[in-house]
Design a protein around this motif. Sequence first.
Motif, PDB file in Angstrom:
ATOM      1  N   LYS A 279       5.210  -1.645   5.858  1.00 25.95           N
ATOM      2  CA  LYS A 279       5.975  -1.245   4.679  1.00 25.95           C
ATOM      3  C   LYS A 279       7.445  -1.482   4.963  1.00 25.95           C
TER       4      LYS A 279
ATOM      5  N   LEU B 268      -5.251   2.590   0.893  1.00 29.91           N
ATOM      6  CA  LEU B 268      -5.640   1.180   0.918  1.00 29.91           C
ATOM      7  C   LEU B 268      -7.164   1.077   1.025  1.00 29.91           C
TER       8      LEU B 268
ATOM      9  N   GLN C 136      -1.357  -1.892   8.269  1.00 33.89           N
ATOM     10  CA  GLN C 136      -0.394  -1.507   7.231  1.00 33.89           C
ATOM     11  C   GLN C 136       1.027  -1.841   7.693  1.00 33.89           C
TER      12      GLN C 136
ATOM     13  N   PHE D 211      -1.335  -4.139   3.075  1.00 34.77           N
ATOM     14  CA  PHE D 211      -2.248  -4.416   4.178  1.00 34.77           C
ATOM     15  C   PHE D 211      -2.360  -5.916   4.392  1.00 34.77           C
TER      16      PHE D 211
ATOM     17  N   PRO E  49       2.869   1.033   1.270  1.00 31.82           N
ATOM     18  CA  PRO E  49       2.517   0.047   2.290  1.00 31.82           C
ATOM     19  C   PRO E  49       1.579  -1.014   1.740  1.00 31.82           C
TER      20      PRO E  49
ATOM     21  N   HIS F 237      -0.654   7.894   3.967  1.00 30.93           N
ATOM     22  CA  HIS F 237      -1.119   6.513   3.854  1.00 30.93           C
ATOM     23  C   HIS F 237      -2.059   6.113   4.990  1.00 30.93           C
TER      24      HIS F 237
END
Lengths: 416, 416
Positions: free
Chosen positions: A183, B286, A181, A192, A190, B156
Amino acid sequence: MKARQAPMSEQSPLDLAGDDPFGPHNLPYGVFTTADEPGRRKVGVRIGNHVLDAGAAAAALGSPYAALLGGPGLDPLLAAGRTAWHDVRRALTAWVTVPAHRATVEPLLIPLPAVTMRLPYTVADYVDFYASEHHAANVGQIFRPGGEPLTPNWKHLPIGYHGRSGTVVVSGTDVVRPSGQRKAPADPAPVFGPSVKLDIEAEVGFVVGVPSAQGHPVPLAAFRDHVFGVSLLNDWSARDIQAWEYVPLGPFLGKSFATSVSAWVTPLEALDAARTAPPARDVPVLPYLDDTAEEEPGGFDLRISVAVNGQVVAEPPFASMYWTAAQQLAQMTVNGASLRTGDLYGSGTVSGPEPHQRGSLLELTWNGRDALELPTGRRTFLADGDEVTMTAWAPGPDGVRIGLGEVTGRIVPAPR
Amino acid sequence: MKARQAPMSEQSPLDLAGDDPFGPHNLPYGVFTTADEPGRRKVGVRIGNHVLDAGAAAAALGSPYAALLGGPGLDPLLAAGRTAWHDVRRALTAWVTVPAHRATVEPLLIPLPAVTMRLPYTVADYVDFYASEHHAANVGQIFRPGGEPLTPNWKHLPIGYHGRSGTVVVSGTDVVRPSGQRKAPADPAPVFGPSVKLDIEAEVGFVVGVPSAQGHPVPLAAFRDHVFGVSLLNDWSARDIQAWEYVPLGPFLGKSFATSVSAWVTPLEALDAARTAPPARDVPVLPYLDDTAEEEPGGFDLRISVAVNGQVVAEPPFASMYWTAAQQLAQMTVNGASLRTGDLYGSGTVSGPEPHQRGSLLELTWNGRDALELPTGRRTFLADGDEVTMTAWAPGPDGVRIGLGEVTGRIVPAPR
């Protein structure tokens, strides 16, 4: 192919040039295999561009150190302690210098290209420090412009953290670009993917030989009783992954995918002539870190060179490190944490005061602002296929250089 | 004394009460020694208040698993993989339940007080997570009052960091109070001394059996192919040392002096009835962390109890953890970091939503503001001589409880 046969050249591999960085004043240890016995790990000692099969030499010469040098790794030697380290080194020096041993030793010398170097010992815990003031100040300025470059604790203790020992790999091992991740501050969430800020950190690694007991701190003066030697270390770092994950518990996945170490461990005794006083400390330290009364200067004058795709991009001077390896050992154990044979600790990125002395691309390109021009193209961070090689040398006795070998690694693409 | 002789009571140790938390539905593994052979580590399986010498049983019964259970540790069993884990467990179940085996097995049962439990496997890397939302929010409110309780990355990814595997100790090991630097905000400089804020963290540890290759992430669905089982874990923490050292690279000496684990490793299969859905996630994750389509719910309904000097001070519910063990494994490897047999990862402090469910004294006393009244006196943080014991149980099949054993440790004074 019989890799262990003596080379057929006229000159003996033992007849080194006087200024060879791997002459008899050096004698670093490693572990190797040969093509005919890929499963049999042997202890080797580098002499010039050859590897001495040290276990075979010990056996052939009836040495009492055959068990310590018999493989498959350096662990028994590391654990044997300072007196044994000295005695084994004296024996090795004799084997490669005394003419009477030549007929026995020469057939046990293998040209470097004929061996595969392996991770030389079992890595127990891996700790990474943050001991260059120039590096810490550069990082502070990059990420907190206008703020204090150093955190308030920085000059009171060597800051460190634990890394992943299971992903320490030997020089020459490919490094797979990590995914994770990241960001950017302006991103709403975020994303990937493979790291787009893959970096290096040029460091020196210290290898612990002798364990300590839980609950018993190791004082500064006991550094040489516990630490066996030195290797070069590249603490590969994914800056984008690290930036998003590291508050509040520190670096994790941004570092844990791979840490490369040189195949050769240089014993501390080979670096006696390289001991040097660390920079003056401008903030008083607590007694357990106060090295002003120590017998031996705490620094090491190691001259590091970092090349990307063959072009030197930095020449970090290890002598400029604010905190010494002995202070780091004292810090690491002051809470009673025990040491084990094979503990490895990295100095932290070595950066000197000059721009060309910075040990990371983060600093060299100022977080991507100033690209490097290489023959292979412009670089801010590493591209797939890039190969990074760190080398170093130290002043030895009588003006010779002590070579610290190299740590190299090539970036391969992230799996799809 | 022959510790291995069968007890002389009328009733067999195999005739357990139906609600025994260490009945045949549990069968956790450990490693023990006996007084007559203190150097010989053997694999044991707990049944009631006895330990079955599993290696001896396997040998006596002609089992193909004698090598996996032959000691001196659990490493071979951990590495053997999921099918072997299942098959060995089936065999053990038969040994302790089938009447025909009774005459062979009974003499190999040793009363718990007659054995010394040892660290059951070689700890490779130790990682600690931070996965309870209640804990993270409490800590945020304590240290950043008025600010956002959670850091922006918290929902996250499961935040984690590496700890020191060399100081992981088995339940019952004394813990020496660590010394180190601390600095209150108003102090002009740090002072050195024994920690005055020695704390606990009630956690669950996950033990990795099957390795993975560097460069290859382990997906959520492969959790049970790699993770062997569960232990209880007390992540001893010196809050004052930690507070001064942890910016910017995370906890180091505040944690590295000792981490205690229970002697018994409960196999995942014993916890099938305890699988439960984790709390709803209010921020989308994610894909590599998205467990909504997984076959098995990711949580574990483990009921933890924490006692100081015999008085229960907290009952943290593991089912309340925001991030699951499978998500932590996926996170830990998503950058390509490899797993080794014996990797241990802690869940992070388990704290539930209620005040009496908080898994640290930091939270229970709100950083020392609200002292606990114990029969042994008032406590904010731990005093020398204090003994902390964590226990836990999980729902098993047919209404039985699965006991997770205990992790206990007593604080001894810092060396002068």
